[in-house]
Design an enzyme around this catalytic site. Structure first.
Site, PDB file in Angstrom:
ATOM      1  N   ASN A  11       0.870  -1.182   0.000  1.00 22.68           N
ATOM      2  CA  ASN A  11       0.000   0.000   0.000  1.00 22.68           C
ATOM      3  C   ASN A  11       0.906   1.230   0.000  1.00 22.68           C
ATOM      4  OD1 ASN A  11      -1.770   2.070   0.530  1.00 22.68           O
ATOM      5  ND2 ASN A  11      -2.250   1.404   2.633  1.00 22.68           N
ATOM      6  N   TRP A  12       1.006   1.870  -1.165  1.00 22.85           N
ATOM      7  CA  TRP A  12       1.933   3.008  -1.293  1.00 22.85           C
ATOM      8  C   TRP A  12       1.356   4.283  -0.686  1.00 22.85           C
ATOM      9  CZ3 TRP A  12       4.454   2.930  -6.878  1.00 22.85           C
ATOM     10  CH2 TRP A  12       5.066   1.682  -7.079  1.00 22.85           C
ATOM     11  N   LYS A  13       0.088   4.233  -0.302  1.00 28.13           N
ATOM     12  CA  LYS A  13      -0.599   5.420   0.244  1.00 28.13           C
ATOM     13  C   LYS A  13      -0.429   6.615  -0.711  1.00 28.13           C
ATOM     14  CE  LYS A  13       0.032   3.470   4.775  1.00 28.13           C
ATOM     15  NZ  LYS A  13      -0.203   3.597   6.185  1.00 28.13           N
ATOM     16  N   HIS A  99      -9.703   0.903   5.033  1.00 26.55           N
ATOM     17  CA  HIS A  99      -8.435   1.141   5.715  1.00 26.55           C
ATOM     18  C   HIS A  99      -8.677   2.085   6.893  1.00 26.55           C
ATOM     19  CE1 HIS A  99      -4.365   2.489   6.511  1.00 26.55           C
ATOM     20  NE2 HIS A  99      -3.931   1.445   5.830  1.00 26.55           N
ATOM     21  N   GLU A 101      -7.086   4.505   7.964  1.00 27.52           N
ATOM     22  CA  GLU A 101      -6.885   5.928   7.653  1.00 27.52           C
ATOM     23  C   GLU A 101      -8.143   6.515   7.011  1.00 27.52           C
ATOM     24  OE1 GLU A 101      -3.160   5.535   5.559  1.00 27.52           O
ATOM     25  OE2 GLU A 101      -2.151   5.149   7.467  1.00 27.52           O
ATOM     26  N   GLU A 169      -5.639  -5.196  10.511  1.00 26.49           N
ATOM     27  CA  GLU A 169      -4.714  -4.081  10.665  1.00 26.49           C
ATOM     28  C   GLU A 169      -5.094  -3.259  11.900  1.00 26.49           C
ATOM     29  OE1 GLU A 169      -2.495  -2.950   6.829  1.00 26.49           O
ATOM     30  OE2 GLU A 169      -4.212  -1.633   7.096  1.00 26.49           O
ATOM     31  N   GLY A 175       2.129   2.376  10.968  1.00 22.97           N
ATOM     32  CA  GLY A 175       3.115   3.451  10.917  1.00 22.97           C
ATOM     33  C   GLY A 175       3.731   3.794  12.265  1.00 22.97           C
ATOM     34  N   SER A 210       3.008  -1.962  10.461  1.00 18.02           N
ATOM     35  CA  SER A 210       4.442  -1.944  10.783  1.00 18.02           C
ATOM     36  C   SER A 210       5.154  -3.244  10.406  1.00 18.02           C
ATOM     37  CB  SER A 210       4.669  -1.613  12.257  1.00 18.02           C
ATOM     38  OG  SER A 210       4.215  -0.301  12.538  1.00 18.02           O
ATOM     39  N   GLY A 231       2.724  -1.192   4.353  1.00 16.77           N
ATOM     40  CA  GLY A 231       2.658   0.222   4.005  1.00 16.77           C
ATOM     41  C   GLY A 231       4.041   0.763   3.691  1.00 16.77           C
TER      42      GLY A 231
HETATM   43  P1  PGA Z   1       2.577   0.435   7.678  1.00 16.84           P
HETATM   44  O1  PGA Z   1       1.118   0.612   7.022  1.00 16.84           O
HETATM   45  O2  PGA Z   1       3.126  -0.858   7.144  1.00 16.84           O
HETATM   46  O3  PGA Z   1       3.345   1.645   7.221  1.00 16.84           O
HETATM   47  O4  PGA Z   1       2.386   0.397   9.153  1.00 16.84           O
HETATM   48  C1  PGA Z   1       0.277  -0.471   6.788  1.00 16.84           C
HETATM   49  C2  PGA Z   1      -0.979  -0.008   6.127  1.00 16.84           C
HETATM   50  O5  PGA Z   1      -1.345   1.156   6.284  1.00 16.84           O
HETATM   51  O6  PGA Z   1      -1.635  -0.780   5.415  1.00 16.84           O
END
Ligand code: PGA
Length: 249
Positions: A11-13, A99, A101, A169, A175, A210, A231
């Protein structure tokens, strides 16, 4: 029962511009070609601005393309939104939905996510449904209730199990460098399988939050874990491949 195939999703966000995104995609392809045949699936979910260019880059390679969100409708007066069918036009086969976020920063509810999931599957996409508790919910001991409710409420009545992946998740692990112990992850995956009923035997369940080259092996050694959703560590080709290779563990 046949073993579920493993899946690694990047997931490149909202990271990556055209040049850097293409460099990363080409690196990932080069490493995939060198390791063919792969014994697991690999999906990258770049920002939608890069999707078309990357779609052409990875066509005919083992890499598959996904998106990070979609709208509930097929088309209409929804300024700034993108439908699942439009993502399919770009070559996407997967879409991340729910997600944390989007739940926390865009106020997405389980009900809205269920509508998106239905739209995604109607367009032929496989939905990667994210579920997970917040730090407060963890502290109050409500993880099981929250996860069970998210699974039940985010799945529309007639969802297709063959086009569904679930990612556990925990919001507090994204993060932050923190994550549950591997056996706790396995426990939550079992709860998700129970909530899915019969579909729990076949639906791939991933862990995300993470994940790094340093901790991926311990997570993927858990039989319950069918792969990882990565991520920040997915926007580095060597790091992402170091994680993916642990799928062979
Ligand atoms: P992260 O994000 O690996 O940077 O913790 C995971 C995600 O948001 O899917």
């Amino acid at each position: 029962m046949a073993k579920r195939r493993r899946l690694v999703v990047g997931n490149w966000k909202m990271y990556g511009r055209l040049t850097s995104g293409l460099v990363l995609a080409r690196d990932l392809v080069e490493q995939a070609e060198a390791r063919k045949p792969l014994h697991f699936d690999m999906v990258i979910c770049p920002p939608v601005t890069l999707t078309w260019a990357i779609s052409e880059t990875i066509m005919g390679t083992p890499l598959m393309l996904g998106a990070q969100d979609c709208h509930t409708a097929t088309h209409g007066a929804y300024t700034g939104d993108i439908s699942a069918a439009q993502l399919a036009d770009l070559g996407c086969r997967y879409v991340i939905l729910g997600h944390s976020e989007r739940r926390l920063k865009h106020g997405e509810s389980n009900q809205l996510i269920a509508q998106k999931l239905e739209a995604a599957q109607l367009a032929g996409l496989t939905a990667i449904l994210c579920v997970g508790e917040t730090a407060e919910q963890l502290a109050s001991g409500s993880t099981t209730d929250i996860i069970t409710r998210q699974v039940q409420e985010c799945l529309p009545e007639k969802y297709r199990a063959a086009h569904l992946v679930i990612a556990y998740e925990p919001a507090w692990a994204i993060g932050t460098g923190q994550q549950p112990a591997p056996d706790t992850i396995a426990e939550v995956h079992k709860i998700i399988r129970q909530a899915l009923g019969i579909a729990g035997e076949t639906v791939q369940i991933l862990y995300g939050g993470s994940v790094s080259p340093a901790n991926a092996e311990a997570i993927l050694l858990q039989d319950e874990v069918d792969g990882v959703l990565v991520g920040s560590a997915s926007i580095n080709s060597d790091g992402f491949w170091a994680i993916a290779e642990k799928c062979n563990a």
